[in-house]
Write a protein that holds these residues in place. Structure first.
Motif, PDB file in Angstrom:
ATOM      1  N   ILE A  67       1.002  -1.664   0.097  1.00 18.76           N
ATOM      2  CA  ILE A  67      -0.597  -0.226   0.343  1.00 18.76           C
ATOM      3  C   ILE A  67       0.971   1.312   0.003  1.00 18.76           C
ATOM      4  O   ILE A  67       2.071   0.975   0.941  1.00 18.76           O
ATOM      5  CB  ILE A  67      -0.892   0.167   0.977  1.00 18.76           C
ATOM      6  CG1 ILE A  67      -2.305  -1.630   1.121  1.00 18.76           C
ATOM      7  CG2 ILE A  67      -1.305   1.054   1.126  1.00 18.76           C
ATOM      8  CD1 ILE A  67      -2.377  -1.036   2.174  1.00 18.76           C
ATOM      9  N   PRO A  68       0.205   2.297  -0.201  1.00 22.00           N
ATOM     10  CA  PRO A  68       1.318   3.981  -1.054  1.00 22.00           C
ATOM     11  C   PRO A  68       1.505   3.720   0.864  1.00 22.00           C
ATOM     12  O   PRO A  68       0.625   3.955   1.362  1.00 22.00           O
ATOM     13  CB  PRO A  68       0.513   3.989  -1.875  1.00 22.00           C
ATOM     14  CG  PRO A  68       0.117   3.312  -2.775  1.00 22.00           C
ATOM     15  CD  PRO A  68      -0.415   2.008  -2.303  1.00 22.00           C
ATOM     16  N   ALA A  69       2.496   4.700   0.689  1.00 20.55           N
ATOM     17  CA  ALA A  69       2.372   5.971   1.213  1.00 20.55           C
ATOM     18  C   ALA A  69       1.464   6.747   2.120  1.00 20.55           C
ATOM     19  O   ALA A  69       1.317   7.207   3.624  1.00 20.55           O
ATOM     20  CB  ALA A  69       4.221   6.408   1.702  1.00 20.55           C
ATOM     21  N   ALA A  70       0.865   7.548   1.381  1.00 20.30           N
ATOM     22  CA  ALA A  70      -0.462   7.949   0.845  1.00 20.30           C
ATOM     23  C   ALA A  70      -1.430   7.697   1.933  1.00 20.30           C
ATOM     24  O   ALA A  70      -2.168   8.082   2.281  1.00 20.30           O
ATOM     25  CB  ALA A  70      -0.642   8.450  -0.194  1.00 20.30           C
ATOM     26  N   PHE A  71      -1.826   6.340   1.675  1.00 18.72           N
ATOM     27  CA  PHE A  71      -2.677   5.815   2.494  1.00 18.72           C
ATOM     28  C   PHE A  71      -2.619   5.199   3.779  1.00 18.72           C
ATOM     29  O   PHE A  71      -3.129   4.208   4.991  1.00 18.72           O
ATOM     30  CB  PHE A  71      -3.075   4.452   1.124  1.00 18.72           C
ATOM     31  CG  PHE A  71      -3.919   4.555   0.771  1.00 18.72           C
ATOM     32  CD1 PHE A  71      -4.725   4.525   0.094  1.00 18.72           C
ATOM     33  CD2 PHE A  71      -3.423   5.410  -0.745  1.00 18.72           C
ATOM     34  CE1 PHE A  71      -5.414   4.984  -1.051  1.00 18.72           C
ATOM     35  CE2 PHE A  71      -3.588   5.744  -1.944  1.00 18.72           C
ATOM     36  CZ  PHE A  71      -5.422   5.626  -2.385  1.00 18.72           C
ATOM     37  N   LEU A  72      -1.815   5.340   4.520  1.00 18.34           N
ATOM     38  CA  LEU A  72      -0.848   4.201   5.349  1.00 18.34           C
ATOM     39  C   LEU A  72      -1.397   5.230   6.496  1.00 18.34           C
ATOM     40  O   LEU A  72      -0.599   6.797   6.297  1.00 18.34           O
ATOM     41  CB  LEU A  72       0.231   4.018   5.829  1.00 18.34           C
ATOM     42  CG  LEU A  72       1.233   3.319   4.743  1.00 18.34           C
ATOM     43  CD1 LEU A  72       2.644   3.359   4.462  1.00 18.34           C
ATOM     44  CD2 LEU A  72       0.395   2.265   4.271  1.00 18.34           C
ATOM     45  N   GLY A  73      -0.899   5.152   7.794  1.00 16.52           N
ATOM     46  CA  GLY A  73      -1.402   5.542   9.398  1.00 16.52           C
ATOM     47  C   GLY A  73      -2.749   4.871  10.078  1.00 16.52           C
ATOM     48  O   GLY A  73      -3.047   3.840   9.139  1.00 16.52           O
ATOM     49  N   ALA A 147      -9.401  11.621   4.760  1.00 19.09           N
ATOM     50  CA  ALA A 147      -9.972  11.114   4.660  1.00 19.09           C
ATOM     51  C   ALA A 147     -10.057  10.067   3.892  1.00 19.09           C
ATOM     52  O   ALA A 147      -9.190   9.420   2.776  1.00 19.09           O
ATOM     53  CB  ALA A 147     -11.335  11.475   3.954  1.00 19.09           C
ATOM     54  N   LEU A 148     -10.318   8.522   4.372  1.00 19.31           N
ATOM     55  CA  LEU A 148     -10.172   7.469   3.500  1.00 19.31           C
ATOM     56  C   LEU A 148     -11.673   6.759   3.658  1.00 19.31           C
ATOM     57  O   LEU A 148     -12.636   6.369   4.697  1.00 19.31           O
ATOM     58  CB  LEU A 148      -9.568   6.645   4.334  1.00 19.31           C
ATOM     59  CG  LEU A 148      -9.064   5.225   3.461  1.00 19.31           C
ATOM     60  CD1 LEU A 148      -8.446   5.553   1.925  1.00 19.31           C
ATOM     61  CD2 LEU A 148      -8.556   4.482   4.248  1.00 19.31           C
ATOM     62  N   THR A 149     -11.782   6.404   2.442  1.00 17.33           N
ATOM     63  CA  THR A 149     -13.427   5.636   2.527  1.00 17.33           C
ATOM     64  C   THR A 149     -13.168   4.303   1.830  1.00 17.33           C
ATOM     65  O   THR A 149     -12.310   3.614   0.840  1.00 17.33           O
ATOM     66  CB  THR A 149     -14.268   5.709   0.984  1.00 17.33           C
ATOM     67  OG1 THR A 149     -14.527   7.460   1.859  1.00 17.33           O
ATOM     68  CG2 THR A 149     -15.457   5.793   1.063  1.00 17.33           C
ATOM     69  N   ARG A 150     -13.792   3.363   2.508  1.00 21.18           N
ATOM     70  CA  ARG A 150     -13.360   1.862   3.042  1.00 21.18           C
ATOM     71  C   ARG A 150     -15.064   1.404   2.163  1.00 21.18           C
ATOM     72  O   ARG A 150     -15.676   1.787   2.944  1.00 21.18           O
ATOM     73  CB  ARG A 150     -13.257   0.830   3.692  1.00 21.18           C
ATOM     74  CG  ARG A 150     -12.116  -0.508   2.965  1.00 21.18           C
ATOM     75  CD  ARG A 150     -11.718  -1.201   4.463  1.00 21.18           C
ATOM     76  NE  ARG A 150     -13.251  -1.032   5.991  1.00 21.18           N
ATOM     77  CZ  ARG A 150     -13.100  -2.148   6.010  1.00 21.18           C
ATOM     78  NH1 ARG A 150     -12.850  -3.375   5.759  1.00 21.18           N
ATOM     79  NH2 ARG A 150     -13.874  -1.859   7.288  1.00 21.18           N
ATOM     80  N   VAL A 151     -15.436   0.440   1.369  1.00 16.13           N
ATOM     81  CA  VAL A 151     -17.068   0.134   0.905  1.00 16.13           C
ATOM     82  C   VAL A 151     -16.180  -1.524   1.869  1.00 16.13           C
ATOM     83  O   VAL A 151     -15.496  -2.655   1.202  1.00 16.13           O
ATOM     84  CB  VAL A 151     -17.026  -0.355   0.014  1.00 16.13           C
ATOM     85  CG1 VAL A 151     -18.162  -1.007  -0.680  1.00 16.13           C
ATOM     86  CG2 VAL A 151     -17.201   1.133  -0.905  1.00 16.13           C
TER      87      VAL A 151
END
Length: 164
Positions: A67-73, A147-151
């Motif tokens: 997973i790319p760094a922008a999504f990490l955390g 913000a991060l959206t997950r379905v």
């Protein structure tokens, strides 16, 4: 018969000049657009991969399961998920390069595809509460990465990035 031998020999001679590019470094992937992916530039490659052209799969890249760094955390469904010290943060999701961790389950990356700089399509292998299952889910960054959206299971879950 002689004609077939000549045609076959000519075809082999043409193929003899073909070479397949081989990455110089073992962990690099060449996407053919001048971008090389490796662990140190994962976020940059995802950012440059979006071609801006329409159509399904435009700008899609394979991320080698990371997973790319922008999504990490750390991401919370509600503000208390990020700040709780009582262990009741049931909406907390921690995203690492190779896995997602939830309150009562863990998911490793079975398959990962970059759709755009802000969207991934993941197949996740979950374990938790004595069970194992697989789930396909998009992960979409919004609001400049806040913000991060997950379905999941037909439900849209919108997470907010936790502060440092």
């Amino acid at each position: 018969m002689v004609r077939h031998v000549i045609v076959t020999a000519a075809a082999l001679a043409l193929l003899g000049g073909c070479t397949i590019p081989i990455p110089e470094k073992e962990n690099e992937i060449d996407y053919g657009n001048g971008a090389l992916f490796n662990e140190s530039n994962a976020a940059d490659v995802v950012q440059s991969a979006d071609s801006g052209s329409g159509g399904a799969g435009a700008g899609a890249i394979v991320l080698d399961g990371r997973i790319p760094a922008a999504f990490l955390g750390r991401w919370g469904l509600v503000p208390g998920d990020c700040t709780s010290t009582a262990g009741n943060n049931k909406g907390l999701m921690t995203v690492e390069p190779d896995r997602l961790t939830f309150y009562e389950s863990r998911a490793t990356i079975a398959k990962l595809e970059g759709i755009s700089p802000t969207e991934l399509r993941a197949t996740l292998a979950f374990t938790g509460e004595g069970q194992e299952w697989t789930q396909e889910t998009p992960l979409i960054l919004e609001n400049d990465g806040a913000a991060l959206t997950r379905v999941a299971d037909g439900q849209t879950l919108r997470y907010t990035r936790c502060g440092a």
